[in-house]
Design a protein around this motif. Structure first.
Motif, PDB file in Angstrom:
ATOM      1  N   GLY A  66      -0.798   2.733  -5.827  1.00 29.86           N
ATOM      2  CA  GLY A  66       0.111   1.630  -5.492  1.00 29.86           C
ATOM      3  C   GLY A  66       1.479   1.829  -6.115  1.00 29.86           C
ATOM      4  N   PHE A 202       2.632  -5.351  -3.479  1.00 33.00           N
ATOM      5  CA  PHE A 202       2.169  -4.489  -4.561  1.00 33.00           C
ATOM      6  C   PHE A 202       1.649  -5.279  -5.775  1.00 33.00           C
ATOM      7  CE2 PHE A 202       3.665  -2.116  -8.437  1.00 33.00           C
ATOM      8  CZ  PHE A 202       2.558  -1.315  -8.543  1.00 33.00           C
ATOM      9  N   TYR A 206      -2.336  -5.262  -6.404  1.00 35.25           N
ATOM     10  CA  TYR A 206      -2.714  -4.212  -7.353  1.00 35.25           C
ATOM     11  C   TYR A 206      -2.640  -4.646  -8.808  1.00 35.25           C
ATOM     12  CZ  TYR A 206      -2.272  -0.921  -3.457  1.00 35.25           C
ATOM     13  OH  TYR A 206      -2.425  -0.266  -2.276  1.00 35.25           O
TER      14      TYR A 206
END
Lengths: 209, 100
Positions: A66, A202, A206
Protein backbone atom coordinates in the motif's frame (compact mmCIF):
# COMPACT_ATOMS: atom_id res chain seq x y z
CA UNK A 1 -18.27 37.67 -16.86
CA UNK A 2 -19.11 39.65 -19.96
CA UNK A 3 -22.19 38.98 -22.04
CA UNK A 4 -20.91 41.02 -24.94
CA UNK A 5 -20.49 39.10 -28.14
CA UNK A 6 -16.95 37.94 -28.60
CA UNK A 7 -15.80 37.81 -32.20
CA UNK A 8 -15.12 34.27 -33.32
CA UNK A 9 -11.87 35.27 -34.94
CA UNK A 10 -9.55 37.93 -33.73
CA UNK A 11 -6.09 38.49 -35.11
CA UNK A 12 -6.07 34.95 -36.43
CA UNK A 13 -6.96 33.36 -33.08
CA UNK A 14 -9.70 30.75 -33.13
CA UNK A 15 -12.15 31.37 -30.31
CA UNK A 16 -11.61 29.03 -27.40
CA UNK A 17 -12.80 29.15 -23.83
CA UNK A 18 -10.19 27.21 -21.93
CA UNK A 19 -11.50 28.37 -18.59
CA UNK A 20 -14.91 26.97 -19.54
CA UNK A 21 -13.27 23.70 -20.58
CA UNK A 22 -11.53 23.38 -17.25
CA UNK A 23 -14.74 24.17 -15.41
CA UNK A 24 -16.47 21.40 -17.35
CA UNK A 25 -13.74 19.02 -16.25
CA UNK A 26 -14.14 20.08 -12.62
CA UNK A 27 -17.91 19.50 -12.82
CA UNK A 28 -17.21 15.98 -14.05
CA UNK A 29 -14.75 15.48 -11.19
CA UNK A 30 -17.52 16.41 -8.73
CA UNK A 31 -19.63 13.51 -10.04
CA UNK A 32 -16.63 11.26 -9.36
CA UNK A 33 -16.39 12.73 -5.87
CA UNK A 34 -20.03 11.83 -5.20
CA UNK A 35 -19.52 8.32 -6.63
CA UNK A 36 -16.64 7.58 -4.27
CA UNK A 37 -18.15 9.76 -1.53
CA UNK A 38 -21.16 7.44 -1.34
CA UNK A 39 -18.81 4.52 -0.77
CA UNK A 40 -16.88 6.40 1.89
CA UNK A 41 -20.20 6.96 3.70
CA UNK A 42 -20.92 3.21 3.58
CA UNK A 43 -17.39 2.52 4.85
CA UNK A 44 -17.86 5.01 7.71
CA UNK A 45 -21.15 3.47 8.83
CA UNK A 46 -19.92 -0.15 8.75
CA UNK A 47 -16.68 0.79 10.45
CA UNK A 48 -18.71 2.51 13.15
CA UNK A 49 -20.84 -0.60 13.66
CA UNK A 50 -18.02 -3.20 13.38
CA UNK A 51 -14.84 -1.49 14.68
CA UNK A 52 -13.04 -4.63 15.93
CA UNK A 53 -13.60 -6.64 12.75
CA UNK A 54 -12.47 -3.75 10.54
CA UNK A 55 -9.23 -3.61 12.57
CA UNK A 56 -8.68 -7.35 12.12
CA UNK A 57 -9.34 -7.04 8.41
CA UNK A 58 -6.94 -4.14 7.92
CA UNK A 59 -4.19 -6.13 9.69
CA UNK A 60 -4.38 -8.66 6.86
CA UNK A 61 -3.48 -6.10 4.21
CA UNK A 62 0.16 -5.62 3.26
CA UNK A 63 1.08 -2.11 4.44
CA UNK A 64 4.31 -2.19 2.40
CA UNK A 65 2.46 -2.76 -0.90
CA UNK A 66 0.00 0.00 0.00
CA UNK A 67 2.80 2.42 0.89
CA UNK A 68 4.74 1.68 -2.29
CA UNK A 69 1.60 2.20 -4.37
CA UNK A 70 0.90 5.51 -2.59
CA UNK A 71 4.41 6.71 -3.44
CA UNK A 72 4.04 5.49 -7.05
CA UNK A 73 0.78 7.46 -7.48
CA UNK A 74 2.17 10.62 -5.82
CA UNK A 75 5.18 10.49 -8.13
CA UNK A 76 2.94 10.00 -11.17
CA UNK A 77 0.98 13.08 -10.08
CA UNK A 78 4.26 15.00 -9.98
CA UNK A 79 5.29 13.93 -13.49
CA UNK A 80 1.90 14.77 -15.05
CA UNK A 81 1.91 18.18 -13.33
CA UNK A 82 5.44 18.83 -14.62
CA UNK A 83 4.38 17.87 -18.16
CA UNK A 84 2.12 20.96 -18.22
CA UNK A 85 5.05 23.20 -17.30
CA UNK A 86 7.13 21.50 -20.01
CA UNK A 87 4.53 22.15 -22.72
CA UNK A 88 4.04 25.73 -21.50
CA UNK A 89 7.77 26.25 -21.98
CA UNK A 90 7.54 24.76 -25.46
CA UNK A 91 9.50 21.65 -24.50
CA UNK A 92 7.44 19.07 -26.40
CA UNK A 93 9.83 16.13 -26.02
CA UNK A 94 10.19 16.55 -22.27
CA UNK A 95 6.43 16.86 -21.92
CA UNK A 96 5.95 13.61 -23.88
CA UNK A 97 8.56 11.90 -21.69
CA UNK A 98 6.83 13.05 -18.49
CA UNK A 99 3.38 11.85 -19.61
CA UNK A 100 5.05 8.59 -20.67
CA UNK A 101 6.57 8.17 -17.19
CA UNK A 102 3.12 8.84 -15.68
CA UNK A 103 1.61 6.01 -17.74
CA UNK A 104 4.52 3.71 -16.80
CA UNK A 105 3.89 4.48 -13.11
CA UNK A 106 0.19 3.73 -13.60
CA UNK A 107 1.20 0.30 -14.91
CA UNK A 108 3.52 -0.23 -11.92
CA UNK A 109 0.56 0.56 -9.64
CA UNK A 110 -1.63 -1.96 -11.48
CA UNK A 111 1.04 -4.69 -11.40
CA UNK A 112 1.39 -4.21 -7.63
CA UNK A 113 -2.39 -4.35 -7.32
CA UNK A 114 -2.44 -7.56 -9.39
CA UNK A 115 0.05 -9.28 -7.08
CA UNK A 116 -1.75 -8.00 -4.01
CA UNK A 117 -5.14 -9.29 -5.17
CA UNK A 118 -3.63 -12.58 -6.42
CA UNK A 119 -2.21 -13.15 -2.96
CA UNK A 120 -5.61 -12.45 -1.38
CA UNK A 121 -7.30 -14.86 -3.83
CA UNK A 122 -4.68 -17.56 -3.13
CA UNK A 123 -5.46 -17.49 0.60
CA UNK A 124 -9.15 -17.81 -0.25
CA UNK A 125 -10.10 -14.18 0.23
CA UNK A 126 -12.39 -12.98 -2.53
CA UNK A 127 -16.05 -11.91 -2.59
CA UNK A 128 -18.39 -14.81 -1.70
CA UNK A 129 -15.46 -17.18 -1.03
CA UNK A 130 -16.18 -19.98 1.48
CA UNK A 131 -13.24 -18.78 3.61
CA UNK A 132 -14.61 -15.22 3.74
CA UNK A 133 -18.20 -16.29 4.35
CA UNK A 134 -17.07 -18.35 7.35
CA UNK A 135 -15.85 -15.17 9.03
CA UNK A 136 -17.79 -12.68 11.17
CA UNK A 137 -20.14 -10.23 9.42
CA UNK A 138 -17.83 -7.23 9.96
CA UNK A 139 -14.92 -8.87 8.14
CA UNK A 140 -17.15 -9.85 5.22
CA UNK A 141 -18.20 -6.20 4.98
CA UNK A 142 -14.60 -4.98 5.31
CA UNK A 143 -13.28 -7.18 2.52
CA UNK A 144 -16.35 -6.50 0.38
CA UNK A 145 -15.67 -2.77 0.63
CA UNK A 146 -11.94 -3.35 0.11
CA UNK A 147 -12.48 -5.19 -3.17
CA UNK A 148 -15.19 -2.83 -4.48
CA UNK A 149 -13.48 0.44 -3.55
CA UNK A 150 -9.90 -0.46 -4.54
CA UNK A 151 -11.31 -2.25 -7.61
CA UNK A 152 -13.27 0.82 -8.73
CA UNK A 153 -10.18 2.92 -8.06
CA UNK A 154 -8.02 0.54 -10.13
CA UNK A 155 -10.58 0.87 -12.95
CA UNK A 156 -10.04 4.64 -12.76
CA UNK A 157 -6.27 4.10 -12.95
CA UNK A 158 -6.79 2.06 -16.14
CA UNK A 159 -9.08 4.72 -17.65
CA UNK A 160 -6.63 7.46 -16.64
CA UNK A 161 -3.73 5.63 -18.30
CA UNK A 162 -5.76 5.27 -21.53
CA UNK A 163 -6.68 8.98 -21.43
CA UNK A 164 -3.03 9.91 -20.93
CA UNK A 165 -2.01 7.66 -23.84
CA UNK A 166 -4.46 9.57 -26.09
CA UNK A 167 -2.99 12.82 -24.76
CA UNK A 168 0.53 11.64 -25.69
CA UNK A 169 -0.72 11.13 -29.22
CA UNK A 170 -2.21 14.66 -29.20
CA UNK A 171 1.10 16.12 -28.05
CA UNK A 172 3.11 14.26 -30.67
CA UNK A 173 0.71 15.36 -33.42
CA UNK A 174 0.80 18.98 -32.23
CA UNK A 175 -2.90 19.00 -31.34
CA UNK A 176 -1.70 19.92 -27.85
CA UNK A 177 0.85 22.74 -28.13
CA UNK A 178 2.50 25.53 -26.19
CA UNK A 179 -0.49 27.76 -26.99
CA UNK A 180 -3.27 25.21 -26.56
CA UNK A 181 -2.83 22.67 -23.79
CA UNK A 182 -6.22 22.57 -22.08
CA UNK A 183 -6.65 18.89 -23.07
CA UNK A 184 -3.47 18.05 -21.20
CA UNK A 185 -4.73 20.06 -18.23
CA UNK A 186 -8.03 18.14 -18.23
CA UNK A 187 -6.23 14.78 -18.41
CA UNK A 188 -3.93 15.85 -15.59
CA UNK A 189 -6.91 16.96 -13.45
CA UNK A 190 -8.45 13.49 -13.85
CA UNK A 191 -5.17 11.86 -12.91
CA UNK A 192 -4.80 14.01 -9.78
CA UNK A 193 -8.34 13.10 -8.71
CA UNK A 194 -7.43 9.41 -8.96
CA UNK A 195 -4.44 10.24 -6.75
CA UNK A 196 -6.56 12.11 -4.18
CA UNK A 197 -9.02 9.20 -3.90
CA UNK A 198 -6.10 6.85 -3.21
CA UNK A 199 -4.73 9.31 -0.62
CA UNK A 200 -7.92 8.61 1.37
CA UNK A 201 -8.34 4.92 0.51
CA UNK A 202 -4.81 4.09 1.65
CA UNK A 203 -5.06 5.07 5.34
CA UNK A 204 -8.69 3.90 5.66
CA UNK A 205 -7.91 0.36 4.47
CA UNK A 206 -4.23 -0.20 5.25
CA UNK A 207 -3.38 1.90 8.27
CA UNK A 208 -6.22 2.14 10.77
CA UNK A 209 -5.62 -0.86 12.97
CA UNK B 1 -12.30 36.77 -16.89
CA UNK B 2 -11.81 39.39 -19.54
CA UNK B 3 -12.45 39.26 -23.24
CA UNK B 4 -8.73 39.19 -23.64
CA UNK B 5 -8.49 35.93 -21.74
CA UNK B 6 -11.24 34.37 -23.82
CA UNK B 7 -9.71 35.28 -27.11
CA UNK B 8 -6.26 34.12 -26.28
CA UNK B 9 -7.34 30.92 -24.66
CA UNK B 10 -4.56 29.91 -22.30
CA UNK B 11 -3.53 32.45 -19.74
CA UNK B 12 -0.29 30.84 -18.72
CA UNK B 13 0.38 30.38 -15.03
CA UNK B 14 3.66 28.58 -15.34
CA UNK B 15 4.56 26.72 -12.16
CA UNK B 16 8.25 25.91 -11.99
CA UNK B 17 9.50 22.30 -11.76
CA UNK B 18 11.18 23.12 -8.46
CA UNK B 19 7.95 24.01 -6.72
CA UNK B 20 6.25 20.81 -7.90
CA UNK B 21 9.20 18.74 -6.68
CA UNK B 22 9.09 20.50 -3.31
CA UNK B 23 5.38 19.69 -2.92
CA UNK B 24 6.04 16.10 -4.02
CA UNK B 25 8.75 15.79 -1.35
CA UNK B 26 6.26 17.10 1.21
CA UNK B 27 3.63 14.57 0.09
CA UNK B 28 6.18 11.73 0.37
CA UNK B 29 7.16 12.96 3.84
CA UNK B 30 3.53 13.02 4.97
CA UNK B 31 3.07 9.48 3.61
CA UNK B 32 6.06 8.32 5.66
CA UNK B 33 4.66 10.08 8.72
CA UNK B 34 1.21 8.52 8.43
CA UNK B 35 2.73 5.02 7.97
CA UNK B 36 5.06 5.53 10.95
CA UNK B 37 2.18 6.75 13.13
CA UNK B 38 0.13 3.68 12.19
CA UNK B 39 2.76 1.52 13.94
CA UNK B 40 2.10 3.30 17.23
CA UNK B 41 -0.91 2.45 19.38
CA UNK B 42 -2.85 5.68 19.29
CA UNK B 43 -6.20 4.18 20.15
CA UNK B 44 -9.10 6.29 19.00
CA UNK B 45 -6.71 8.95 17.65
CA UNK B 46 -5.58 6.61 14.88
CA UNK B 47 -8.40 7.50 12.50
CA UNK B 48 -8.27 11.21 13.34
CA UNK B 49 -4.51 11.57 12.69
CA UNK B 50 -4.71 9.41 9.53
CA UNK B 51 -7.58 11.47 8.09
CA UNK B 52 -5.97 14.78 9.07
CA UNK B 53 -2.75 13.86 7.25
CA UNK B 54 -4.75 12.61 4.24
CA UNK B 55 -6.66 15.92 4.17
CA UNK B 56 -3.43 17.93 4.20
CA UNK B 57 -2.13 15.80 1.32
CA UNK B 58 -5.39 16.25 -0.60
CA UNK B 59 -5.24 20.01 0.00
CA UNK B 60 -1.70 20.18 -1.42
CA UNK B 61 -2.65 18.18 -4.51
CA UNK B 62 -5.76 20.33 -5.11
CA UNK B 63 -3.98 23.64 -4.59
CA UNK B 64 -0.65 23.08 -6.31
CA UNK B 65 -0.91 20.10 -8.68
CA UNK B 66 -4.47 20.91 -9.76
CA UNK B 67 -3.70 24.66 -9.89
CA UNK B 68 -6.67 25.72 -7.75
CA UNK B 69 -4.44 28.35 -6.18
CA UNK B 70 -4.11 30.22 -9.46
CA UNK B 71 -7.64 29.52 -10.73
CA UNK B 72 -10.55 31.93 -10.72
CA UNK B 73 -12.33 32.32 -7.36
CA UNK B 74 -15.42 30.66 -8.86
CA UNK B 75 -13.47 27.38 -9.14
CA UNK B 76 -12.37 27.44 -5.52
CA UNK B 77 -15.94 28.19 -4.44
CA UNK B 78 -17.22 25.23 -6.51
CA UNK B 79 -14.73 22.84 -4.94
CA UNK B 80 -15.55 24.14 -1.47
CA UNK B 81 -19.29 23.63 -2.07
CA UNK B 82 -18.68 20.08 -3.38
CA UNK B 83 -16.59 19.26 -0.29
CA UNK B 84 -19.20 20.72 2.08
CA UNK B 85 -21.98 18.74 0.35
CA UNK B 86 -20.00 15.53 0.91
CA UNK B 87 -19.44 16.49 4.54
CA UNK B 88 -23.20 17.09 4.97
CA UNK B 89 -23.87 13.62 3.49
CA UNK B 90 -21.56 12.03 6.04
CA UNK B 91 -22.90 14.07 8.99
CA UNK B 92 -26.56 13.46 8.12
CA UNK B 93 -25.89 9.74 7.73
CA UNK B 94 -24.46 9.64 11.24
CA UNK B 95 -27.31 11.68 12.70
CA UNK B 96 -29.60 9.00 11.32
CA UNK B 97 -27.39 6.04 12.17
CA UNK B 98 -26.05 7.00 15.59
CA UNK B 99 -29.49 7.60 17.14
CA UNK B 100 -31.28 4.48 15.97
Amino acid sequence: MTTAAIPAHHEGHVHRDDEGSRMGMWLFLFTELILFGGMFVIYAVYRFSHPAEFELGSKELDTLVGTVNTMVLLTSSLTVAMSITAIQRGNKKFSLLLVGITIALALVFLVNKYFEWSHKFSVGLYPQSPELLSRPQGEILYFGLYFVMTGLHALHVIIGAVVLAVIMRFISRDIITKDSFVKLEAGALYWHLVDIIWIFLFPLFYLVH
Amino acid sequence: MTEHAHQHGEKAHVVGYGQYILIWAGLMGLTGTTVALAGIELGRWVIITALTIASVKGFLVLNIFMHLRSEDRTFRLFVLVAGVVLLIFICLTFFDYAFR
